[in-house]
Design a protein around this motif. Sequence first.
Motif, PDB file in Angstrom:
ATOM      1  N   ASP A 141      -3.701   2.057  12.116  1.00  0.00           N
ATOM      2  CA  ASP A 141      -4.084   2.848  10.942  1.00  0.00           C
ATOM      3  C   ASP A 141      -5.539   2.526  10.602  1.00  0.00           C
TER       4      ASP A 141
ATOM      5  N   ASP B 269     -11.948  -8.768  14.575  1.00  0.00           N
ATOM      6  CA  ASP B 269     -12.424  -7.413  14.859  1.00  0.00           C
ATOM      7  C   ASP B 269     -11.849  -7.010  16.221  1.00  0.00           C
ATOM      8  N   ILE B 270     -11.044  -5.969  16.246  1.00  0.00           N
ATOM      9  CA  ILE B 270     -10.349  -5.605  17.491  1.00  0.00           C
ATOM     10  C   ILE B 270     -11.317  -5.053  18.542  1.00  0.00           C
TER      11      ILE B 270
ATOM     12  N   SER C  50       0.849  -1.194   0.000  1.00  0.00           N
ATOM     13  CA  SER C  50       0.000   0.000   0.000  1.00  0.00           C
ATOM     14  C   SER C  50       0.882   1.240   0.000  1.00  0.00           C
TER      15      SER C  50
ATOM     16  N   GLY D 293       0.871  -2.951   4.255  1.00  0.00           N
ATOM     17  CA  GLY D 293       1.989  -2.021   4.016  1.00  0.00           C
ATOM     18  C   GLY D 293       2.705  -1.618   5.313  1.00  0.00           C
ATOM     19  N   TRP D 294       1.931  -1.242   6.349  1.00  0.00           N
ATOM     20  CA  TRP D 294       2.572  -0.854   7.620  1.00  0.00           C
ATOM     21  C   TRP D 294       3.327  -2.038   8.216  1.00  0.00           C
TER      22      TRP D 294
ATOM     23  N   PRO E 109      -3.953  -3.870   3.655  1.00  0.00           N
ATOM     24  CA  PRO E 109      -3.375  -5.063   3.029  1.00  0.00           C
ATOM     25  C   PRO E 109      -1.981  -5.431   3.513  1.00  0.00           C
TER      26      PRO E 109
ATOM     27  N   ASP F 299      -6.757  -7.613  11.311  1.00  0.00           N
ATOM     28  CA  ASP F 299      -7.703  -6.888  10.454  1.00  0.00           C
ATOM     29  C   ASP F 299      -8.972  -7.710  10.251  1.00  0.00           C
TER      30      ASP F 299
HETATM   31  C1  LIG Z   1      -6.385   2.303   5.798  1.00  0.00           C
HETATM   32  S1  LIG Z   1      -6.536   0.577   6.017  1.00  0.00           S
HETATM   33  C2  LIG Z   1      -4.986   0.147   6.710  1.00  0.00           C
HETATM   34  C3  LIG Z   1      -3.849   0.165   5.735  1.00  0.00           C
HETATM   35  C4  LIG Z   1      -2.586  -0.478   6.291  1.00  0.00           C
HETATM   36  N1  LIG Z   1      -2.023   0.334   7.374  1.00  0.00           N
HETATM   37  C5  LIG Z   1      -1.529  -0.660   5.248  1.00  0.00           C
HETATM   38  O1  LIG Z   1      -0.510   0.024   5.311  1.00  0.00           O
HETATM   39  O2  LIG Z   1      -1.684  -1.522   4.375  1.00  0.00           O
HETATM   40  C6  LIG Z   1      -7.614   0.496   7.405  1.00  0.00           C
HETATM   41  C7  LIG Z   1      -7.970  -0.917   7.836  1.00  0.00           C
HETATM   42  O3  LIG Z   1      -8.628  -0.870   9.108  1.00  0.00           O
HETATM   43  C8  LIG Z   1      -9.386  -2.061   9.189  1.00  0.00           C
HETATM   44  N2  LIG Z   1     -10.330  -2.025  10.313  1.00  0.00           N
HETATM   45  C9  LIG Z   1     -11.377  -1.177  10.480  1.00  0.00           C
HETATM   46  N3  LIG Z   1     -12.071  -1.491  11.612  1.00  0.00           N
HETATM   47  C10 LIG Z   1     -11.420  -2.550  12.175  1.00  0.00           C
HETATM   48  C11 LIG Z   1     -11.678  -3.344  13.337  1.00  0.00           C
HETATM   49  N4  LIG Z   1     -12.728  -3.093  14.141  1.00  0.00           N
HETATM   50  N5  LIG Z   1     -10.829  -4.359  13.619  1.00  0.00           N
HETATM   51  C12 LIG Z   1      -9.782  -4.635  12.796  1.00  0.00           C
HETATM   52  N6  LIG Z   1      -9.503  -3.921  11.667  1.00  0.00           N
HETATM   53  C13 LIG Z   1     -10.323  -2.900  11.356  1.00  0.00           C
HETATM   54  C14 LIG Z   1     -10.053  -2.121   7.814  1.00  0.00           C
HETATM   55  O4  LIG Z   1     -10.530  -3.416   7.523  1.00  0.00           O
HETATM   56  C15 LIG Z   1      -8.927  -1.653   6.895  1.00  0.00           C
HETATM   57  O5  LIG Z   1      -8.258  -2.748   6.296  1.00  0.00           O
END
Ligand SMILES: C[S@@+](CC[C@H](N)C(=O)[O-])C[C@H]1O[C@@H](n2cnc3c(N)ncnc32)[C@H](O)[C@@H]1O
Length: 203
Positions: A119, A91-92, A25, A56-57, A54, A75
């Motif tokens: 993120d 789900d966190i 990403s 990246g971090w 996906p 995630d």
């Molecule tokens: C902007 S993306 C993260 C991109 C990631 N940092 C990267 O560098 O590839 C945000 C992510 O937060 C996840 N997310 C949102 N709510 C969540 C939850 N309750 N538990 C786990 N993941 C969650 C989404 O599924 C999404 O994949």
Amino acid sequence: MSKRWAQEHARDPYCRMARRENYRSRAAYKLKQIDQKHHVMRKGDVVVDLGASPGGWSQIALELVGEEGVVIGVDLQPTPPLDGWIFIEGDITQDETRQEILSTLHDMGKKDVSVVISDMSPNISGNYDVDQANSAYLARIALEFAEDNIHPGGNFVCKIFQGSELEEFLRDTRSLFKSVRRYSPPASRKSSSEVYVICKARR
Ligand SMILES: C[S@@+](CC[C@H](N)C(=O)[O-])C[C@H]1O[C@@H](n2cnc3c(N)ncnc32)[C@H](O)[C@@H]1O
């Protein structure tokens, strides 16, 4: 996906760089820039990456912690594996996901966490007040996890959308960490309302 989004994506220098350098990403560069400026991770750290898909971090975190370190990504979305990465689909906000992270660490003989990075983004509704409230909720969940599990001296990096709940979030992080800064890495899109809260040295 709109035509305009696809055109902007194709032109975006961070998207092109991510393709060239095999990052999953463009967001990877945000964490890279955060760490270059604020030094949040080091070799051997145990890192939990919330909202990791996906990946990246987590790719950047794996580079920074090296082979002695551990990176656990979490995630909602199923996500393909990366070398040396532990991924938990869950789900966190749910206790069972948090328990799964802790039992994974326990099985590896790790007692606590050096760094939590989040993120996480909510599904965007288009209503800014709703989106900001949902982002603040996810940031709170990440902060709770950080408070419960980061060892003294550890760090926390968290995305939150700017808005009415940001100041209170900053206040709460300051009571838990010795240093708290807001930071917008150059890789954040100019149009984005996201900001990263960089918290260092858990009290
Ligand atoms: C902007 S993306 C993260 C991109 C990631 N940092 C990267 O560098 O590839 C945000 C992510 O937060 C996840 N997310 C949102 N709510 C969540 C939850 N309750 N538990 C786990 N993941 C969650 C989404 O599924 C999404 O994949």
